[in-house]
Scaffold this motif. Sequence first.
Motif, mmCIF file in Angstrom:
data_model
loop_
_atom_site.group_PDB
_atom_site.id
_atom_site.type_symbol
_atom_site.label_atom_id
_atom_site.label_comp_id
_atom_site.label_asym_id
_atom_site.label_seq_id
_atom_site.Cartn_x
_atom_site.Cartn_y
_atom_site.Cartn_z
ATOM 1 N N ASN A 252 0.853 -1.188 0.000
ATOM 2 C CA ASN A 252 0.000 0.000 0.000
ATOM 3 C C ASN A 252 0.890 1.240 0.000
ATOM 4 N N THR A 253 0.479 2.258 -0.730
ATOM 5 C CA THR A 253 1.299 3.460 -0.864
ATOM 6 C C THR A 253 0.483 4.734 -0.678
ATOM 7 N N GLN A 254 1.206 5.807 -0.535
ATOM 8 C CA GLN A 254 0.673 7.157 -0.682
ATOM 9 C C GLN A 254 1.489 7.851 -1.773
ATOM 10 N N ILE A 255 0.849 8.773 -2.478
ATOM 11 C CA ILE A 255 1.558 9.659 -3.396
ATOM 12 C C ILE A 255 1.371 11.074 -2.867
ATOM 13 N N PRO A 256 2.459 11.782 -2.552
ATOM 14 C CA PRO A 256 2.312 13.159 -2.059
ATOM 15 C C PRO A 256 1.459 13.990 -3.020
ATOM 16 N N LEU A 257 0.597 14.831 -2.462
ATOM 17 C CA LEU A 257 -0.355 15.565 -3.286
ATOM 18 C C LEU A 257 0.333 16.510 -4.262
#
Length: 272
Positions: A252-257
């Motif tokens: 699972n990841t996040q991508i900086p806005l």
Amino acid sequence: MMINNNQPTLAQIIVYPVKSLDGMVVDRAKISSGGALEFDRRWAIVDASGKVVNAKRTAKIQQLRAEFNFGSGDLESDSRSIVRLQTLEDPQTHSFCLNTELTELGSWLSQFFGFSVSLIENATTGFPDDPDAYGPTIVSTATLETICEWFPDLNLAEVRRRFRTNLELSGVPAFWEDRLFGAQGEVVDFQLGNVRFQGINPCQRCVVPTRNSLTGEVTTKFQQIFTQQRQQTLPATVNAARFNHFYRLAINTQIPLGEAGKFLNTGDRSIV
């Protein structure tokens, strides 16, 4: 935390325009203003109370086949976002425009499910399962091929459909992606092409992968066999403390806005 990776290659991108329906292979995907892959889980099916109707809730949804066509084939052009549906029992194709015919699509799906449903849309973030890890999921091709060895009756296409991962990496060994998460509360920074990511955790799996992706029929002892094999093959360098159980696969990841508007492309390489 930064990783020293070996420049794996982004081999495949799959977006799932309607949550729990079939995916769409694309050559590139734009990062939305909410840090998601544009058009991934953009629409969701909900019941009369607003509760999402997905494959966790009903295996019947896995008897639906969906094929998508977006404008000229470029995800940037959503002037005519078409979904074509078939059911296991009825091979006739039923087409709907996701821009203008959501009411008609909801009526058709209501007949299929046997209860009232409608579709909702979120073009910014989509409808991720984990709002704290809202970015695309990542796995390596070698990992999926290894799972095929665990389940000789399953081919690579079926394993892909069961685990529904967005980004697939080639050029690395099985479970290479397990290095993309760290200790609890820590993110692992990495980059694919010119898009920055943060690795969050190993993805916890639900009942969906235990079923045949085309019929909904349960594969006997799937979770038990998977869990045993996953534990035995966990790389020695992986933070095992992140596994309260071993029914986990992909990252699972996040991508900086601030990455919004950038593109991921097949062939992109991972760099620090």
